[in-house]
Scaffold this motif. Structure first.
Motif, PDB file in Angstrom:
ATOM      1  N   ASN A  63      -3.611  45.932  68.747  1.00 58.58           N
ATOM      2  CA  ASN A  63      -4.289  47.024  67.400  1.00 58.58           C
ATOM      3  C   ASN A  63      -3.685  47.860  67.483  1.00 58.58           C
ATOM      4  OD1 ASN A  63      -6.463  45.411  69.340  1.00 58.58           O
ATOM      5  ND2 ASN A  63      -6.128  45.312  67.054  1.00 58.58           N
ATOM      6  N   THR A  64      -3.570  49.280  68.527  1.00 62.00           N
ATOM      7  CA  THR A  64      -2.859  50.430  68.880  1.00 62.00           C
ATOM      8  C   THR A  64      -1.459  50.776  67.919  1.00 62.00           C
ATOM      9  OG1 THR A  64      -3.472  51.177  70.611  1.00 62.00           O
ATOM     10  CG2 THR A  64      -2.010  52.803  69.914  1.00 62.00           C
ATOM     11  N   SER A  65      -0.929  49.258  67.882  1.00 58.32           N
ATOM     12  CA  SER A  65       0.863  49.543  66.961  1.00 58.32           C
ATOM     13  C   SER A  65      -0.003  49.132  65.548  1.00 58.32           C
ATOM     14  CB  SER A  65       1.621  48.471  67.554  1.00 58.32           C
ATOM     15  OG  SER A  65       1.764  48.951  69.156  1.00 58.32           O
ATOM     16  N   GLU A  66      -0.534  48.195  65.320  1.00 59.84           N
ATOM     17  CA  GLU A  66      -0.361  48.589  63.811  1.00 59.84           C
ATOM     18  C   GLU A  66      -1.007  49.280  63.197  1.00 59.84           C
ATOM     19  OE1 GLU A  66      -2.413  44.702  62.248  1.00 59.84           O
ATOM     20  OE2 GLU A  66      -4.378  46.184  61.806  1.00 59.84           O
ATOM     21  N   PHE A  67      -2.526  49.768  63.738  1.00 61.96           N
ATOM     22  CA  PHE A  67      -2.411  51.771  63.278  1.00 61.96           C
ATOM     23  C   PHE A  67      -1.914  52.227  63.361  1.00 61.96           C
ATOM     24  CE2 PHE A  67      -4.363  55.438  64.508  1.00 61.96           C
ATOM     25  CZ  PHE A  67      -4.897  55.849  62.751  1.00 61.96           C
ATOM     26  N   VAL A  68      -0.755  52.318  63.688  1.00 58.92           N
ATOM     27  CA  VAL A  68       0.480  53.796  64.026  1.00 58.92           C
ATOM     28  C   VAL A  68       1.576  53.233  62.896  1.00 58.92           C
ATOM     29  CG1 VAL A  68       1.925  54.498  65.492  1.00 58.92           C
ATOM     30  CG2 VAL A  68       0.217  54.421  66.212  1.00 58.92           C
ATOM     31  N   GLU A  69       1.296  51.825  63.080  1.00 54.43           N
ATOM     32  CA  GLU A  69       2.602  51.091  61.697  1.00 54.43           C
ATOM     33  C   GLU A  69       2.071  51.440  60.787  1.00 54.43           C
ATOM     34  OE1 GLU A  69       5.875  49.986  60.559  1.00 54.43           O
ATOM     35  OE2 GLU A  69       5.675  50.031  62.014  1.00 54.43           O
ATOM     36  N   LYS A  70       0.801  51.778  60.364  1.00 54.18           N
ATOM     37  CA  LYS A  70       0.213  51.984  58.537  1.00 54.18           C
ATOM     38  C   LYS A  70       0.036  53.212  58.524  1.00 54.18           C
ATOM     39  CE  LYS A  70      -3.409  48.837  58.291  1.00 54.18           C
ATOM     40  NZ  LYS A  70      -4.700  47.852  58.213  1.00 54.18           N
ATOM     41  N   ILE A  71      -0.232  54.451  59.139  1.00 51.95           N
ATOM     42  CA  ILE A  71       0.245  55.352  59.645  1.00 51.95           C
ATOM     43  C   ILE A  71       1.777  56.461  59.376  1.00 51.95           C
ATOM     44  CG2 ILE A  71      -0.052  57.952  60.575  1.00 51.95           C
ATOM     45  CD1 ILE A  71      -2.863  57.224  59.604  1.00 51.95           C
ATOM     46  N   CYS A  72       2.159  55.795  59.625  1.00 52.87           N
ATOM     47  CA  CYS A  72       3.845  55.893  59.162  1.00 52.87           C
ATOM     48  C   CYS A  72       4.910  55.514  58.210  1.00 52.87           C
ATOM     49  CB  CYS A  72       5.074  55.035  60.538  1.00 52.87           C
ATOM     50  SG  CYS A  72       4.949  55.842  62.085  1.00 52.87           S
ATOM     51  N   GLN A  73       4.062  54.125  57.932  1.00 55.03           N
ATOM     52  CA  GLN A  73       4.279  53.917  56.266  1.00 55.03           C
ATOM     53  C   GLN A  73       3.308  55.154  55.032  1.00 55.03           C
ATOM     54  OE1 GLN A  73       3.783  49.175  55.389  1.00 55.03           O
ATOM     55  NE2 GLN A  73       4.743  49.192  57.339  1.00 55.03           N
ATOM     56  N   MET A  74       2.327  55.008  55.481  1.00 52.64           N
ATOM     57  CA  MET A  74       2.027  56.091  54.636  1.00 52.64           C
ATOM     58  C   MET A  74       2.198  57.179  54.165  1.00 52.64           C
ATOM     59  SD  MET A  74      -1.877  54.337  55.248  1.00 52.64           S
ATOM     60  CE  MET A  74      -3.377  54.746  54.026  1.00 52.64           C
ATOM     61  N   GLU A  75       2.692  57.393  55.930  1.00 52.05           N
ATOM     62  CA  GLU A  75       3.162  59.170  55.560  1.00 52.05           C
ATOM     63  C   GLU A  75       4.383  59.529  55.671  1.00 52.05           C
ATOM     64  OE1 GLU A  75       1.556  62.048  55.453  1.00 52.05           O
ATOM     65  OE2 GLU A  75       0.130  62.125  57.134  1.00 52.05           O
ATOM     66  N   GLY A  76       5.249  58.285  55.479  1.00 54.13           N
ATOM     67  CA  GLY A  76       7.110  58.127  55.323  1.00 54.13           C
ATOM     68  C   GLY A  76       7.311  58.745  56.674  1.00 54.13           C
ATOM     69  N   ALA A  77       7.188  58.232  57.456  1.00 56.71           N
ATOM     70  CA  ALA A  77       7.761  58.690  59.584  1.00 56.71           C
ATOM     71  C   ALA A  77       8.316  57.791  59.700  1.00 56.71           C
ATOM     72  CB  ALA A  77       6.634  59.272  59.969  1.00 56.71           C
ATOM     73  N   GLU A  78       9.376  57.965  60.182  1.00 52.61           N
ATOM     74  CA  GLU A  78       9.856  57.225  61.681  1.00 52.61           C
ATOM     75  C   GLU A  78       9.084  56.464  62.272  1.00 52.61           C
ATOM     76  OE1 GLU A  78      13.965  59.460  60.849  1.00 52.61           O
ATOM     77  OE2 GLU A  78      13.358  59.683  62.889  1.00 52.61           O
ATOM     78  N   ASP A  79       8.382  56.770  63.436  1.00 50.80           N
ATOM     79  CA  ASP A  79       8.211  56.416  64.378  1.00 50.80           C
ATOM     80  C   ASP A  79       6.074  57.003  64.737  1.00 50.80           C
ATOM     81  OD1 ASP A  79       6.980  54.850  66.961  1.00 50.80           O
ATOM     82  OD2 ASP A  79       8.432  55.391  68.320  1.00 50.80           O
ATOM     83  N   GLY A  80       5.268  56.825  65.146  1.00 50.20           N
ATOM     84  CA  GLY A  80       4.587  57.356  65.881  1.00 50.20           C
ATOM     85  C   GLY A  80       3.771  57.248  66.674  1.00 50.20           C
ATOM     86  N   TYR A  81       2.441  58.299  67.370  1.00 54.82           N
ATOM     87  CA  TYR A  81       1.557  57.604  69.103  1.00 54.82           C
ATOM     88  C   TYR A  81       0.133  57.858  68.649  1.00 54.82           C
ATOM     89  CZ  TYR A  81       0.861  56.142  73.201  1.00 54.82           C
ATOM     90  OH  TYR A  81      -0.024  56.114  75.123  1.00 54.82           O
ATOM     91  N   ALA A  82      -0.057  57.050  69.361  1.00 54.98           N
ATOM     92  CA  ALA A  82      -1.732  57.178  68.484  1.00 54.98           C
ATOM     93  C   ALA A  82      -2.297  57.514  70.164  1.00 54.98           C
ATOM     94  CB  ALA A  82      -2.349  55.887  68.449  1.00 54.98           C
TER      95      ALA A  82
END
Length: 390
Positions: A63-82
């Motif tokens: 669940n956390t990975s999916e949320f982060v992946e969505k934000i990364c795609q929307m922000e144009g980011a390479e990676d993220g952490y929640a």
């Protein structure tokens, strides 16, 4: 079809990293503290990070990975952490990247708890901060020292809704080899993408507009993969993780973010226009009002003006308190970005621990009121503000 080629709205709805054998349409909840391994070799390889898989929900969960992946795609980011909260994201991001003796250059107008980190806690570890005037970005380079590592800003700022030129910040950060971190909470990934203007990292308090309904807490940092790696390692060992349930809620919230933001901004502009013409209001700040000092900058980097309106009531701090006491429909709360409109008087509440001099330095006057405009019928919100002002 690659998600990178899809529109932001589609990315927010169609990104689904995990399905079980039941092939559910809606993403399931993964309420588990840990995950099992097939055998000893699978366990060894997983802990050695030779394979990408979930081990323990303190640092990885579907669940956390999916949320982060969505934000990364929307922000144009390479990676993220929640993270569990927005402030957990702010704190962890800075602590993971800074060492004793490092220096931060920050915009003067930042969230109160962030200011407390910079002035009360970081000095314990010999980490210092210099503030530049948000209305004088041309002075930023005067504050950069040989040990400066991070350039930090919120845009729009909390609570005075000042707008900083992200492109200028990106140019300065690149010139001096600084890590540019932007708190994008007020704008969300739908309105503004700081990475396009040179930001290395973007932080959100997902508690606000990303959730949008005042239900759960959450935070997220996205950006350059090498920097996120350091943040991940810090968070993995210290435990400020976002819960799977909250991640599930926030991921669902992203699916409606664009339509909610469109309505928030439409309502906020109408509220700002009403306030600008009220005789008991000294001034109004809203990024998409032509009277805003950084209107042209806002139009350059923002799709819409956001849902926050700041205005100055005539009569100072006592008038601000009386105004709050007369509010009937809107909520009196320290939160923002909710479906419900929220009114806050920063000088007597969220920023009351700052001295008058400190408040004035960041544009928080005695009569300043912050309105987080919600999704109600906008005329009802205007009528409530009108009766309270009179």
């Amino acid at each position: 079809m690659s998600n990178q080629n899809l529109g932001l709205e589609t990315q927010a709805i169609r990104t689904q990293l995990e399905r079980t054998q039941y092939l559910e349409h809606s993403v399931p909840l993964y309420l588990t503290s840990s995950f099992i391994f097939e055998d000893a070799e699978d366990m060894r390889a997983s802990f050695a990070e030779e394979k990408e898989r979930n081990i323990y929900s303190r640092f990885s969960n579907p669940n956390t990975s999916e949320f982060v992946e969505k934000i990364c795609q929307m922000e144009g980011a390479e990676d993220g952490y929640a993270f569990a909260t927005g402030m957990a994201a702010v704190y962890s991001t800075f602590v993971a990247l800074l060492n004793s003796g490092d220096h931060i250059v920050s915009a003067s107008s930042v969230f109160g708890s962030t200011h407390t980190l910079f002035t009360k806690y970081f000095p314990k570890w010999n980490i210092t901060t210099s503030y530049f005037d948000v209305n004088k970005p041309e002075t930023i380079e005067n504050f950069i020292q040989p040990n400066t590592k991070i350039l930090y800003a919120e845009s729009p700022t909390n609570p005075a809704v000042d707008v900083l030129d992200l492109e200028l910040l990106g140019i300065i950060a690149k010139k001096h080899n600084l890590i540019l971190i932007i708190d994008n909470c007020f704008a969300t990934p739908y309105i503004q993408n700081p990475i396009q203007f040179g930001a290395d990292l973007v932080i959100h308090s997902a508690t606000k507009l990303i959730d949008g309904q005042g239900r759960v807490l959450g935070g997220v940092t996205v950006g350059r993969s090498d920097l996120i790696r350091e943040i991940y390692l810090f968070a993995r060992n210290t435990g400020p993780a976002l819960s799977p349930f909250n991640a599930w809620v926030l991921s669902k919230s992203l699916e409606t973010l664009p339509v909610r933001i469109e309505k928030h901004c439409e309502n906020a502009l109408k509220v700002a226009e009403f306030l600008e013409n009220h005789p008991n209001v000294a001034s109004v700040k809203y990024p998409f009002l032509k009277s805003h000092p950084q209107y042209e900058v806002a139009k350059k980097q923002m799709k819409l003006g956001g849902n926050i309106v700041a205005f100055e009531i005539k009569g100072g701090i006592e008038s601000g308190r009386k105004f709050l006491d007369k509010i009937k429909l809107c909520s009196l709360s320290a939160n923002l970005g909710d479906t419900r409109s929220i009114v806050t008087h920063p000088a007597s509440t969220t920023h009351s621990k700052l001295s008058e001099e400190e408040r004035l330095a960041v544009s928080i006057t005695d009569g300043l009121v912050r309105v987080s405009v919600g999704l109600e019928t906008v005329q009802d919100v205007i009528n409530d503000l009108k009766q309270a002002l009179e």
